[in-house]
Enzyme design. Structure first.
Site, PDB file in Angstrom:
ATOM      1  N   LYS A  66       1.544   3.598   2.182  1.00  9.67           N
ATOM      2  CA  LYS A  66       2.357   3.775   3.390  1.00  9.67           C
ATOM      3  C   LYS A  66       3.538   2.810   3.379  1.00  9.67           C
ATOM      4  O   LYS A  66       4.678   3.182   3.705  1.00  9.67           O
ATOM      5  CB  LYS A  66       1.488   3.548   4.630  1.00  9.67           C
ATOM      6  CG  LYS A  66       2.217   3.695   5.960  1.00  9.67           C
ATOM      7  CD  LYS A  66       1.230   3.563   7.110  1.00  9.67           C
ATOM      8  CE  LYS A  66       1.906   3.713   8.468  1.00  9.67           C
ATOM      9  NZ  LYS A  66       2.726   2.537   8.811  1.00  9.67           N
ATOM     10  N   GLU A  67       3.287   1.555   3.013  1.00 10.22           N
ATOM     11  CA  GLU A  67       4.360   0.552   2.958  1.00 10.22           C
ATOM     12  C   GLU A  67       5.394   0.903   1.898  1.00 10.22           C
ATOM     13  O   GLU A  67       6.595   0.717   2.099  1.00 10.22           O
ATOM     14  CB  GLU A  67       3.757  -0.827   2.683  1.00 10.22           C
ATOM     15  CG  GLU A  67       2.970  -1.387   3.860  1.00 10.22           C
ATOM     16  CD  GLU A  67       2.001  -2.498   3.472  1.00 10.22           C
ATOM     17  OE1 GLU A  67       1.454  -3.141   4.393  1.00 10.22           O
ATOM     18  OE2 GLU A  67       1.768  -2.709   2.267  1.00 10.22           O
ATOM     19  N   ASP A  98      -6.203  -8.153   1.833  1.00  3.18           N
ATOM     20  CA  ASP A  98      -6.257  -9.608   1.607  1.00  3.18           C
ATOM     21  C   ASP A  98      -7.081  -9.926   0.365  1.00  3.18           C
ATOM     22  O   ASP A  98      -6.726 -10.787  -0.440  1.00  3.18           O
ATOM     23  CB  ASP A  98      -6.902 -10.317   2.815  1.00  3.18           C
ATOM     24  CG  ASP A  98      -6.133 -10.130   4.112  1.00  3.18           C
ATOM     25  OD1 ASP A  98      -4.950  -9.755   4.048  1.00  3.18           O
ATOM     26  OD2 ASP A  98      -6.727 -10.366   5.176  1.00  3.18           O
ATOM     27  N   ASN A 107       0.860  -1.176   0.000  1.00  2.22           N
ATOM     28  CA  ASN A 107       0.000   0.000   0.000  1.00  2.22           C
ATOM     29  C   ASN A 107       0.903   1.235   0.000  1.00  2.22           C
ATOM     30  O   ASN A 107       2.128   1.122   0.040  1.00  2.22           O
ATOM     31  CB  ASN A 107      -1.002  -0.012   1.167  1.00  2.22           C
ATOM     32  CG  ASN A 107      -0.327  -0.021   2.530  1.00  2.22           C
ATOM     33  OD1 ASN A 107       0.739   0.555   2.730  1.00  2.22           O
ATOM     34  ND2 ASN A 107      -0.950  -0.687   3.497  1.00  2.22           N
TER      35      ASN A 107
END
Length: 328
Positions: free
Chosen positions: A205-206, A275, A203
């Site tokens: 942020k990651e 997921d 995502n």
């Protein structure tokens, strides 16, 4: 490829999910008074429920779409492990890739709900890395599954110690040996260990944390593009797929790149959406769908599950109807 052909193709696919599995437990009841012992609500208990959580929710999404699924992980040799395996068997998920160990504790996250609101969460977990012997056992089980003709392997990391750097690298080598597609839903700890995978799905942020850059997708697109370039140079995945929350998704391979906007929805709970996205993206990839349409389908599925409270798996019929309506 028609939607009918795609959803039929899902039923022919076999996927291995490798990562941290857990039980999501719920204790619920009614609250109508405060304890005289401390300023806390008293819950009149009415229901206890256990569900598959963590990487196991990816397996649930795949099963819901009709695929065959094998779970690979290391769990404890405790009563919670027994309950976890029973939950897998009830959903027809292959558990031969699960390693039980006296040295590990099975992860359980217990949410206490009063009047349908979460009041407390209790975590039972062990987050240190699995040891070399457990790693070796898990690798042997994964290779045994790969020999049986699986189409893809999903790395699903929840930072509970199963996906060590050395395990990741060795599994990628195995998947290359058996010509199996690899997709990744990463966490920060081993973010840069996934060199050469097929599809890498952080995502926003990651991505920012992984490449050590501050990223504002909406206000500074060149900065985002620079982060993608940096990630590509470091890991060289065939496909980079970034989920952007309310801004939709971004996907890029060596032929094209595309930003797909999110669909307008009433968001109830974003838990478990990642997921669903990696599950749908993986199945579309092994079914041979081109990347832009793959991203649209996964983006749509992620949005659908956000309309439900709690972690839920995507329903095949609901995804099909929405995709048909929107001409995805």
């Amino acid at each position: 490829m028609t939607l009918e052909t795609l959803f039929e193709a899902f039923k022919q696919k076999k996927i291995i999910v490798l990562g941290d599995v857990m039980i999501d437990a719920y204790l619920s009841g009614k609250v109508d008074r405060v304890s005289p012992e401390a300023p806390v609500p008293i819950i009149n208990f009415s229901k206890h429920e256990e569900r598959l959580g963590g990487a196991a929710n990816v397996a649930l999404n795949l099963i819901s779409l009709g695929a065959q699924v094998a779970m690979a992980s290391v769990i404890g040799n405790d009563k919670n492990a027994n309950a976890l395996i029973q939950l897998f068997e009830e959903k027809s998920i292959n558990t031969t890739g699960l390693i039980r160990s006296d040295d590990r504790e099975t992860t359980v996250k217990t949410r206490v709900l009063g009047n349908y609101q979460q009041l407390l969460r209790i975590d039972q977990e062990q987050t240190d890395d699995i040891n070399l012997e457990q790693e070796k056992q898990l690798l042997n089980q994964i290779e045994s599954l790969l020999k049986q003709g699986y189409d893809a392997l999903i790395f699903q990391d929840y930072n509970k110690g199963v996906l060590t750097e050395s395990l990741i690298k060795q599994v990628i080598e195995l998947t290359e040996k058996y010509d199996v597609i690899t997709t990744v839903d990463p966490k920060l700890k081993n973010f840069l260990a996934y060199e050469g995978v097929t599809l890498f799905k952080p995502n926003l942020k990651e991505l920012a944390e992984g490449v050590q850059m501050k990223i504002d997708f909406e206000k500074d697109r060149p900065q985002f593009n620079q982060a993608i370039k940096k990630l590509k140079k470091t890991l060289n995945p065939a496909i980079i797929f970034v989920t952007l929350s309310e801004h939709g998704v971004y996907i890029e391979d060596n032929k094209e790149s595309q930003h797909i906007e999110a669909h307008a929805r009433t968001i109830s709970d974003v838990s478990g959406a990642g997921d669903t996205v990696i599950s749908v993206a993986t199945l579309c990839l092994v079914a041979g769908m081109k990347v832009s349409r793959l991203a649209s389908m996964a983006n749509l599925a992620g949005g659908i599950v956000c309309e439900y409270r709690g972690v839920v798996a995507i329903k095949a019929d609901e995804l099909f109807k929405e995709a048909k309506k929107l001409n995805v």
